[in-house]
Design a protein around this motif. Structure first.
Motif, short mmCIF file in Angstrom:
data_model
loop_
_atom_site.label_atom_id
_atom_site.label_comp_id
_atom_site.label_asym_id
_atom_site.label_seq_id
_atom_site.Cartn_x
_atom_site.Cartn_y
_atom_site.Cartn_z
N SER A 173 0.81 -1.21 0.00
CA SER A 173 0.00 0.00 0.00
C SER A 173 0.84 1.26 0.00
O SER A 173 0.39 2.31 -0.47
CB SER A 173 -0.95 0.02 1.20
N PRO A 190 2.50 -0.95 -6.18
CA PRO A 190 2.30 -1.76 -4.97
C PRO A 190 3.16 -3.03 -4.98
O PRO A 190 3.78 -3.37 -3.98
CB PRO A 190 0.81 -2.12 -5.01
N SER A 228 0.89 2.05 -3.38
CA SER A 228 -0.38 2.63 -3.82
C SER A 228 -0.49 4.09 -3.41
O SER A 228 -1.05 4.91 -4.13
CB SER A 228 -1.58 1.88 -3.22
N VAL A 229 0.01 4.40 -2.20
CA VAL A 229 -0.12 5.77 -1.70
C VAL A 229 0.47 6.75 -2.70
O VAL A 229 -0.19 7.71 -3.10
CB VAL A 229 0.58 5.92 -0.32
N MET A 271 1.20 6.18 -5.74
CA MET A 271 0.60 6.00 -7.07
C MET A 271 -0.47 7.07 -7.31
O MET A 271 -0.68 7.51 -8.43
CB MET A 271 -0.01 4.61 -7.16
#
Ligand code: SF4
Ligand code: SF4
Ligand code: SF4
Lengths: 391, 294
Positions: free
Chosen positions: A194, A216, A197-198, A200
């Motif tokens: 994650s 990720p 993802s953050v 991203m």
């Protein structure tokens, strides 16, 4: 418990090293208090363009990956079943517990309204399930607790000498531990990916060489390699510092797995750039292209070193490979969160002196607590008597 | 005992596979584009009408109780850019004899990255699709600043109890039946308030009525998944500082991946069960090999 029995290193707690570390810690703590008195503007180099600086990019994003030793070791030892309760697990867990605790403190110092943090875990109905940061926050909070529980046998063993309650708890933990260890593997799998993802979500503001739907996955894979590398370094260094027997054999046997992990990282990044038609950036993005290639080299070269040394891998080679992995992984994260993040023209960021000193203070505290705990509790194994106590 | 364990492991394998299968349809559902809500309102700004009088900047300050930004010049309210005291600004673009004003404030995205970022929904699309900020939910993490592709949310860096500052489309005025202050004071109707669908129709009408006057595009119709603030311009939008975003919203990629992995927490739960199961098996195996030691 079989085999390698962990024992406290012993020796005086206050030495020149620990004294110095304590001093740095206290200076950092004082500055952290000052930061709350004056606000983030005057105390940091942060701005509306660069709202996240080294506290996030280094203390949290890089720091927790370096603290993945516990995760990487648990994964390799328990899942690939390479030796139960192996001597490497406890020191790795301790580094992890400390690394994550420090990251948590870093977050508290960084956010504008830390007195509202408690609302995150309790506001279940308000949770924004789209937010990768929410997931990171919840996982990290839980994981800090899980890590200290995973490590609790080390404390219970010592306290159990005097207290029956601790002994009973220790016996219970011996049975229950695997369910915490399993949690200790799921949580980092979730939040390390994650963390990718953050950033991203920075979307167009993150440079194309770093922005990909694979973030990720790349963050997850790199943290496993970094975790392993840290264990190699830690095992080598603490065998020097505390006169412990090195855990070479175990680490060598894992090096192939790690070489594979590193190669996957390199391959996925390259293939993704080709597939998404971004090959022009490989050489056409100036300094960022150069950074990209340095990152790639810091993954590729250690992979080849580990593979070439198959069977007769020396500790020197392994240490050098580990060093490269740590640098490579740290750079990848740091670049993705700071260097390759471009908020548009007119913005610049360089950490302020207090930002740097607070970070140093956190690192000093981490090392200090590590030393104090391994001296007092059965964490390191492979005793080589006498020599240990002098340092 | 042994048999239960084996069937337990078999159960785990099934759980894992079905978790993976369950994630597949979710991905396609999550990646669907979002649309403006029925009652959506917004603003339409037309560069050809703006005379750069900055009446809207002053009105915005007053309507939102913001202190004047006199930090660069003690006598005047003279913000250099959007900041913690400025939710709205007029900028000038000038190049090779061409010039244009540009109004900058929150775009009220149809699928806002700031709201996608925010952990417990301090920033959220609320009534009329207006993206508003709730002081009681904000932790001050500044992830919204990292995520917003238009660099809109600003942070009170000098405060010890900092807030996020951004245009909330004067939702407090709209609630009382009013309209945004900037739209109310504009002497040229360069910025107008209205229903989102009507604004879009109006923009198209102006383009049709004056062929050649505007760039052949309405910024915000599709950009970044669409925004409830729309722009008409006679100079290319990049020149005005509006980013080139493509038609997909910024958070859509994250949503596809996050939802795929975490729907119903099935995959993590399965992973947990598998990890625990494998370790149980390993522990048993090791005990057998050690012949009862341990
Ligand atoms: S412009 Fe930025 S702050 Fe405004 S709604 Fe969109 S993402 Fe949020
Ligand atoms: S700073 Fe506040 S509003 Fe912005 S993402 Fe964080 S919690 Fe949400
Ligand atoms: S809608 Fe209100 S807050 Fe937004 S720019 Fe206009 S006056 Fe300012």
């Amino acid at each position: 418990m079989s085999g390698h029995k962990a024992t406290p290193v012993g020796g005086p707690l206050l030495t020149r090293t620990t004294g110095t570390l304590l001093a740095i810690t206290l200076v950092g703590a004082a500055l952290a208090i000052w930061r709350f008195a004056v606000g983030l503007g005057p105390s940091t180099g942060l701005s509306d363009g660069y709202p996240w600086g080294i506290w996030i990019a280094f203390d949290v994003v890089t720091g927790t990956a370096l603290a993945c030793g516990g995760y990487a070791m648990a994964l390799l030892v328990y899942i690939f079943n390479r030796g139960k309760y192996h001597g490497l697990v406890r020191p790795a867990l301790l580094t992890s517990a400390l690394g994550y605790s420090v990251a948590a403190i870093g977050i508290i110092i960084d956010v504008g309204k830390p007195w509202y943090i408690w609302r995150i875990p309790v506001s279940v109905g308000k949770w924004n399930l789209d937010s990768a940061l929410l997931e990171v926050a919840l996982c990290v909070m839980t994981y800090v607790i899980v890590l200290w529980i995973e490590l609790s046998p080390a404390f219970l063993e010592k306290w159990g000498e005097k207290s029956g309650l601790a002994r009973g708890l220790g016996a219970f933990m011996d049975k229950a531990l695997i369910w915490f260890i399993a949690l200790g593997m799921v949580l980092p799998t979730m939040h390390q990916s994650s963390l990718g993802s953050v950033i991203m979500l920075a979307g167009p503001r993150l440079h194309g060489l770093w922005h990909t739907g694979w973030l990720p996955f790349l963050f997850l894979v790199s943290c496993i390699a970094m975790g392993y590398a840290v264990v190699v370094m830690e095992s080598t260094l603490s065998s020097r510092a505390f006169g412990r027997v090195r855990e070479d054999r175990m680490l060598v046997s894992l090096s192939n797995v790690i070489a594979f992990v590193l190669l996957v990282f390199v391959a996925v990044r390259l293939i993704d750039l080709v597939v998404t038609g971004k090959t022009a950036l490989l050489f056409g993005a100036g300094g960022l292209s150069a950074l990209f290639w340095v990152e790639m080299a810091l993954f590729l070269v250690p992979a080849l070193m580990l593979l070439a040394g198959r069977g007769h891998l020396g500790i020197g080679t392994m240490f050098r490979a580990a060093l490269m992995i740590v640098f490579g992984g740290a750079m990848y994260r740091f670049d993705a969160y700071l260097v390759a993040f471009n908020p548009g023209p007119g913005w610049a960021y360089f950490p302020s002196v207090p930002e740097i000193v607070i970070t140093l203070g956190l690192v000093a505290m981490e090392i200090l607590v590590f030393i104090v705990l391994v001296k007092s509790f059965p964490i390191l194994s492979g005793t080589r008597p006498a020599a240990a106590a002098t340092k | 005992m042994d048999r239960t364990r084996r069937s337990f492991l078999k159960g785990l394998a099934i759980a894992g596979t079905s978790a993976a299968a369950a994630a597949v349809p979710v991905v396609s559902e999550a990646s669907q584009a979002r649309h403006a809500p029925e009652d959506a309102v917004g603003m339409l700004y037309d560069t050809t009408r703006c005379i750069g009088c900055k009446a809207c900047v002053v009105a915005c300050h007053e309507a939102n109780d913001l202190p004047p930004d006199n930090r660069t010049d003690a006598l005047h309210d003279q913000p250099q850019a959007l900041n913690d005291r400025t939710k709205n600004i007029i900028k000038l673009y000038k190049e090779e004899g061409r010039r244009s004003y540009m109004k900058q404030q929150c775009m009220h995205c149809i699928d806002p990255a700031c709201a996608g970022a925010c952990m417990i929904g301090a920033l959220q699309k609320r009534e009329h699709g207006i993206v508003t900020w709730d002081p009681n939910r904000c932790i001050g993490c500044r992830y919204c600043q990292v995520a917003c592709p238009y660099s809109i949310p600003k942070f009170e860096w000098e405060s010890t109890n900092p807030r996020i500052v951004k245009c909330e489309l004067c939702n407090h005025r709209i609630k009382d039946g009013g309209i945004p202050a900037c739209c109310e004071v504009c002497p040229r109707e360069a910025v107008v308030y209205g229903k989102y669908t009507e604004l879009l129709a109006e923009a198209k009408r102006r383009q049709a009525e004056h062929p050649g006057r505007y760039v052949d595009k309405i910024y915000g119709e599709h950009d970044g998944g669409g925004t409830q603030v729309l722009y008409l311009s006679h100079v290319p939008f990049e020149k005005l500082g509006l980013p080139t975003l493509g038609e997909k919203s910024v958070p859509s990629l994250n949503r596809t991946i996050q939802h795929g992995i975490y729907k119903g927490m099935i995959a993590p739960a399965a992973l947990y069960a598998v990890m625990g199961g494998v370790m149980l098996r390993n522990r048993k195996k090791n005990r057998d090999e050690e012949g009862g030691d341990a």
